[in-house]
Design an enzyme around this catalytic site. Structure first.
Site, PDB file in Angstrom:
ATOM      1  N   ASP A   1      43.598  33.961  43.336  1.00 42.05           N
ATOM      2  CA  ASP A   1      42.918  32.981  44.200  1.00 42.05           C
ATOM      3  C   ASP A   1      41.601  32.397  43.683  1.00 42.05           C
ATOM      4  O   ASP A   1      40.718  33.140  43.246  1.00 42.05           O
ATOM      5  CB  ASP A   1      42.534  33.627  45.536  1.00 42.05           C
TER       6      ASP A   1
HETATM    7  N1  DQQ Z   1      44.607  37.483  47.449  1.00 40.97           N
HETATM    8  C1  DQQ Z   1      45.228  37.099  48.685  1.00 40.97           C
HETATM    9  C2  DQQ Z   1      44.114  37.227  49.663  1.00 40.97           C
HETATM   10  C3  DQQ Z   1      43.366  38.406  49.170  1.00 40.97           C
HETATM   11  C4  DQQ Z   1      43.426  38.260  47.696  1.00 40.97           C
HETATM   12  C5  DQQ Z   1      45.852  35.735  48.662  1.00 40.97           C
HETATM   13  C6  DQQ Z   1      43.510  39.559  46.940  1.00 40.97           C
HETATM   14  O1  DQQ Z   1      44.563  37.388  50.985  1.00 40.97           O
HETATM   15  O2  DQQ Z   1      42.023  38.417  49.636  1.00 40.97           O
HETATM   16  O3  DQQ Z   1      46.484  35.459  47.457  1.00 40.97           O
HETATM   17  O4  DQQ Z   1      43.514  39.343  45.565  1.00 40.97           O
END
Ligand code: DQQ
Length: 585
Positions: A70
């Site tokens: 992300d």
């Molecule tokens: N990636 C998710 C989120 C979380 C993060 C979404 C963890 O919900 O915070 O891809 O790497």
């Protein structure tokens, strides 16, 4: 074998039914990108012995090696764009998550700094997960992020924390402090492992407001929190958004846009009569990025999606490989910028062997379509500074079955902008109403580039091998509906993208809200070794595919325009450029 076929068919039928069961019509993306909070203990600490270059994108954001996911807390501060993202410093699969940190003057050339947030306190001991930045009055950035405080229950017990710069006069913001009064928010009991991803905050009526993604069983929820001082937060009685059957809502994002059809973006706290709002969540179960456009009732703190863009219509930023997106307001160019992550489609073993996994797509400017019903997206203008050698075509006619090769540029690393025209809609194929119930990607699977049509399929064949053993077609096909309207399908189909049998090679598709009065359709594709990121009709519909050709690599890759419909198509203009490699971390 027979039994297996029956099982596969059953699974497909079930997948087709999910939107019906949920009373939604998500366009495609059902299960397209694998959920990844799954830990691969035997993989997550294998450092890259060697970083394999083949397939490594050249101009898309990525670290030198290892895993990213992300985008986090994009912002502009004292002359620099800051970008953070989820990063595994020890390996090429998800795990050991810290916040990688890079800075840039143009969002194209990047310098990497040391990670901004790493697990170091009891309130983030098992991970610094996604979050956002807000610039407080006096030009004071603050980060809100999710800390994981216990490894179990999967995927961890989650709280919300804040971090502030150690030195506001440092434009690089290299040091971040996590004050001892963290965590600032703890989950309610039923969602301790589904309480994460604070959004950027906005300010009105004497309060800061922000959203946190959550769920209650299969009900996806975005909670609204309010604070006067950014440290003590209270949950509003009503969730900002909730929807039965969607599962965990990750990475909520909420922002204003000008409703006057202007391209300029607005600061996240802007209110006013000429303002519309966008609310987005990333749905963990379907890996779909769903957004709606609506209005915001400030007094009640309630968001009302317009009935033109409700959940039943299922708008998506990108009908391909795109997840966990986040926007920010760029105060320099006064634009709203969208960042999104594209996961690999290769296997975990291949990712470990490559030594890298995950890229960020080219930042996109987003604004409201003049129809008010959806967004338009376009790669930031700065990308054009990387354009090198140019190839131009004008008025090339393509009859049924014709292809024309585009030569003379580095087609495995290119920016291709084509306008197609046709003289009549009369040969458009009939649209079968029952397709409304299909995920659009399935329609692209059935009506692929090799299936002859009337008006279309026409488009490009990207990353094609010399004898077309491999290629990724990106194309349009126009249908006529019972009520004498037209539906334009856009597909990006990885099915034949690689002779490697292990890869995940989905066909992706979305409909394009195109005005066919001028008898033209346009397509821009950013091709980057293993990325084909395509913008249909000026950004009305966007689709990204990740592909791993075995033969069509570097100088052995080819690019064609094609038509496989009975209506002749003209390539009215084609401008294609080699794209140079920027400074990349
Ligand atoms: N990636 C998710 C989120 C979380 C993060 C979404 C963890 O919900 O915070 O891809 O790497």
């Amino acid at each position: 074998m027979g039994m297996m076929n029956i099982c596969i068919k059953l699974i497909r039928v079930l997948l087709c039914c999910i939107p019906i069961i949920l009373n939604t019509t998500f366009h495609g993306n059902i299960g397209v990108v694998m959920a990844f909070h799954k830990v691969y203990p035997h993989h997550q600490n294998i450092g890259a012995a060697k970083v394999k270059q083949v397939h490594k994108p050249a101009f898309h954001f990525q670290p030198k090696q290892h895993w990213i996911n992300d985008p986090n807390a994009p912002m502009y501060y004292k002359g620099l764009y800051h970008f953070f993202c989820q990063y595994n410093p020890k390996g090429a699969v998800w795990g050991n998550i810290v916040w990688a940190h890079s800075v840039s003057k143009d969002m194209i050339n990047w310098k990497s700094l040391k990670p901004a947030l790493v697990p170091s306190k009891w309130f983030d001991k098992y991970g610094c997960w996604s979050g956002s930045a807000t610039i407080l009055p006096g030009e004071k950035p603050v980060i809100l992020y999710t800390g994981v405080i216990k490894e179990t229950p999967e995927p961890g017990h989650q709280v919300q924390n804040y971090a502030i710069p150690a030195n506001y006069s440092d434009p690089y913001l290299e040091e971040w402090v996590k004050p001892e009064n963290n965590p600032i928010l703890k989950p309610i009991m039923e969602n301790i492992s589904s309480f994460r991803d604070p959004s950027a905050a906005w300010y009105n009526n004497g309060h800061w407001k922000m959203l946190i993604g959550s769920r209650n069983y299969s009900r996806g929820i975005a909670y609204l929190y309010r604070s006067k001082d950014f440290v003590r937060w209270t949950r509003a009685r009503h969730p900002f958004h909730e929807k039965m059957g969607t599962g965990m809502s990750e990475c909520p994002d909420f922002y204003p846009l000008s409703s006057q059809g202007q391209k300029n973006g607005l600061d996240t706290s802007t209110l006013g009569s000429g303002t519309k709002y966008v609310f987005k969540v990333s749905l963990d179960e379907t890996r779909n990025e769903c957004y709606t456009i609506g209005s915001y009732d400030v007094a009640q703190d309630r968001y009302h999606p317009d009935n033109t863009s409700g959940w039943d219509i299922g708008l998506s930023y990108d009908y391909g490989n795109f997840y966990a997106s986040k926007t920010f307001f760029d105060p320099v160019k006064k634009q709203r910028i969208l960042w999104g992550w594209a996961n690999e489609s290769s296997t975990k073993d291949e990712d470990v062997a490559k030594g890298w996994a995950g890229i960020q797509l080219i930042p996109r400017t987003v604004w409201l379509d003049p129809s008010g019903k959806q967004l338009l997206q376009w790669p930031i203008q700065e990308l054009e500074t990387l354009r090198g050698k140019k190839k131009k075509l004008k008025n090339v006619k393509l009859n049924k079955g014709d292809t024309k090769e585009i030569k003379g540029i580095t087609v495995a690393q290119a920016d291709v902008d084509v306008q197609f025209s046709f003289s009549s809609l009369s040969k458009a194929e009939a649209y079968d109403k029952k397709w409304d119930k299909f995920p659009t990607q399935d329609l692209c699977g059935i009506k692929g580039a090799t299936v002859q049509g009337g008006l279309g399929p026409f488009g490009i064949l990207a990353l094609a091998s010399k004898n077309l053993e491999e290629y990724t077609p990106v194309f349009f096909r126009v249908f006529k509906t019972d009520d004498n309207n037209y539906k334009v399908l856009m597909c990006s189909d990885a099915t034949l993208s690689s002779t490697n049998k292990n890869e995940y090679k989905p066909s992706f598709g979305g409909f394009v809200d195109a005005n066919l009065a001028n008898r033209t359709l346009s397509l821009r594709s950013l091709i980057d070794n293993s990325v084909v990121e395509s913008f249909g009709e000026g950004g009305e519909t966007v689709i990204t595919s990740r592909v791993y050709p075995e033969l069509a690599v570097y100088g052995d890759a080819h690019l064609h325009v094609f038509n496989n419909g009975t209506e002749s198509i003209t390539v009215r203009t084609l401008n294609a450029w080699s794209i140079n490699k920027p400074i990349m971390n």
